[in-house]
Design an enzyme around this catalytic site. Structure first.
Site, PDB file in Angstrom:
ATOM      1  N   HIS A 105      29.877  -3.828  43.691  1.00 18.16           N
ATOM      2  CA  HIS A 105      31.168  -4.421  43.335  1.00 18.16           C
ATOM      3  C   HIS A 105      32.042  -4.614  44.594  1.00 18.16           C
ATOM      4  CE1 HIS A 105      34.847  -5.009  40.833  1.00 18.16           C
ATOM      5  NE2 HIS A 105      35.426  -4.377  41.833  1.00 18.16           N
ATOM      6  N   GLU A 106      32.135  -3.562  45.408  1.00 19.66           N
ATOM      7  CA  GLU A 106      33.013  -3.636  46.584  1.00 19.66           C
ATOM      8  C   GLU A 106      32.511  -4.679  47.590  1.00 19.66           C
ATOM      9  OE1 GLU A 106      35.885  -2.386  46.449  1.00 19.66           O
ATOM     10  OE2 GLU A 106      35.516  -1.112  44.709  1.00 19.66           O
ATOM     11  N   HIS A 109      33.914  -8.049  46.937  1.00 14.62           N
ATOM     12  CA  HIS A 109      35.241  -8.276  47.534  1.00 14.62           C
ATOM     13  C   HIS A 109      35.096  -8.545  49.022  1.00 14.62           C
ATOM     14  CE1 HIS A 109      37.397  -7.264  43.962  1.00 14.62           C
ATOM     15  NE2 HIS A 109      37.077  -5.975  43.964  1.00 14.62           N
ATOM     16  N   HIS A 115      38.311 -10.350  41.250  1.00 15.65           N
ATOM     17  CA  HIS A 115      37.776  -9.815  39.996  1.00 15.65           C
ATOM     18  C   HIS A 115      37.424 -10.924  39.010  1.00 15.65           C
ATOM     19  CE1 HIS A 115      39.596  -5.650  40.862  1.00 15.65           C
ATOM     20  NE2 HIS A 115      38.310  -5.679  41.155  1.00 15.65           N
TER      21      HIS A 115
HETATM   22 ZN    ZN Z   1      37.378  -4.534  42.510  1.00 15.09          ZN
END
Ligand code: ZN
Ligand code: ZN
Length: 311
Positions: A105-106, A109, A115
Site C-alpha cells: 500500500h505505502e 503512495h 487512496h
Molecule cells: Zn494510504
C-alpha cells in the site's frame, strides 16, 4: 527507481524486511513500466525506514495500533520515502500487522497513487490482511498505476490466465451471488471476497470485504450461508467445510466437515442453504438434490426429497 532500506531501528530481522519489501515492489513493477533497484548508498528515490513516535517530519507515529506507516508522494528530499511505525507488531502472516501488505500500500503512495474508494484495491485506506488471501493488486490498482507509468512489457503474458481481480459491481446486469443470508437486521449478499450489507435503516447498500468483518475466520468465495435466529448462529459453507458463528464469534471446533452434518460422503459441497424460521428446519441444495435438515432430540435427521416438493 532507486530504493534504499535504512538498516537502523528495524523491529524484525533485516533479511525479513528486505524480503517483504522486495515482494511489495514486485507487485507494482510486474504490471507497470518501472524498475526498482536496491541501493545501499544514501541517495535513493525511495528510502524505507522504521521510526518511533515523533521523527521530525510533521507526522509523528502513535505507538501500537492506529497509524501503521506513511509515505510521501514522489518528489525531492523526503518525497517518495516510506516510514513504518517501529512499535507495531510486524509479522509475515496474520498475527499483528503484515509488513508485506502494508508495504504494498505505502509503495503505491511512494510512486504517486492516492487512496482508492474501491474496497478491493490495495490503495483502499484500511488495513486488510487475511491469511486465506494473498495480497495482490486489483484491477483498479493496475489501471491507476499503468495510467501513470505505462504497461510493463511482460504484463499481457503474465496476467493472461489470471487477470487482476475486479471488484464486483452491484449494477452489473450479469452479477450473480455466491450466497445470501440474513444477519440480525441486515441482509448480506456474498460475491468472491466481498459482501454487500443491506440494512433496513440505510438507503445505500455498501460493499465491503468479508475479511473486514471476519478476518481469518470466514474464507472468500463461499458456497452457501444461512442464519438460524433461534440459535443465534450463522453457518457458512465452502467446499467440504463449514463454519458456525455464534454472535459473530467462531464456535469451538470449527471449521468442520459437512459429513458431520450427516451428508453422505458423495456430497462434496453445498450449493445453497435456507433456514425456515417458523418451521424450524433448514433446506440444503446440492446439484439437483435438496435436503431437509431437522434437529430432532438434538440429533440431525435428513430427509432427501425432490426439488418439486419445495415449490
Ligand atoms: Zn494510504
Ligand atoms: Zn514519517
Amino acid at each position: 527507481m532507486c530504493l534504499r532500506i535504512a538498516d537502523s531501528n528495524l523491529p524484525i530481522s533485516a533479511s525479513k524486511v528486505h524480503k517483504a519489501v522486495r515482494a511489495a515492489w514486485k507487485l507494482w513493477s510486474s504490471v507497470a513500466l518501472m524498475k526498482f533497484r536496491k541501493r545501499s548508498r544514501k541517495e535513493a528515490d525511495i528510502v524505507i525506514s522504521f521510526h518511533n513516535g515523533d521523527h521530525e517530519d510533521g507526522s509523528p507515529f502513535d505507538g501500537k495500533g492506529g497509524i501503521l506507516a506513511h509515505a510521501f508522494l514522489p518528489g525531492s528530499g523526503i518525497g517518495g520515502d516510506v516510514h513504518f511505525d517501529a512499535e507495531e507488531d510486524w509479522s509475515f502472516n496474520s498475527t499483528g500487522f503484515n509488513l508485506f501488505a502494508v508495504a504494498a500500500h505505502e509503495f503505491g503512495h511512494a510512486i504517486g497513487l492516492s487512496h482508492s474508494s474501491d474496497p478491493g484495491a490495495i490503495m483502499y485506506p484500511a488495513y486488510n490482511f487475511a491469511s486465506n488471501y494473498e495480497p495482490q493488486l486489483s484491477f483498479r490498482d493496475v489501471k491507476d498505476i499503468q495510467h501513470l507509468y505505462g504497461i510493463s512489457p511482460g504484463f499481457a503474458s503474465l496476467f493472461s490466465k489470471n487477470p487482476p481481480p475486479r471488484t464486483p459491481d452491484k449494477c452489473d446486469p450479469d452479477l450473480s451471488f455466491d450466497a445470501v443470508t440474513e444477519l440480525q437486521q441486515e441482509v448480506l449478499f456474498f460475491k468472491d471476497r466481498f459482501m454487500w450489507r443491506k440494512h433496513p435503516q440505510f438507503e445505500e447498500t455498501g460493499i465491503t470485504l468479508i475479511s473486514s468483518l471476519w478476518a481469518d475466520i470466514i474464507p472468500p468465495f463461499l458456497d452457501a450461508v444461512y442464519e438460524n435466529r433461534e440459535r443465534n448462529v450463522n453457518v457458512f459453507f465452502k467446499g467440504h467445510q463449514y463454519w458456525m458463528l455464534k454472535r459473530q464469534k467462531l464456535e469451538e471446533g470449527f471449521p468442520r466437515n459437512i459429513s458431520d452434518l450427516g451428508f453422505p460422503s458423495r456430497i462434496k459441497s453445498i450449493d445453497a442453504a435456507l433456514h425456515f424460521r417458523n418451521d424450524h428446519y433448514t433446506v440444503f441444495f446440492t446439484g439437483h438434490e435438496c435436503w431437509k435438515y431437522v434437529l430432532c432430540y438434538n440429533l440431525p435427521q435428513f430427509f432427501p426429497y425432490y426439488q418439486t416438493h419445495l415449490i
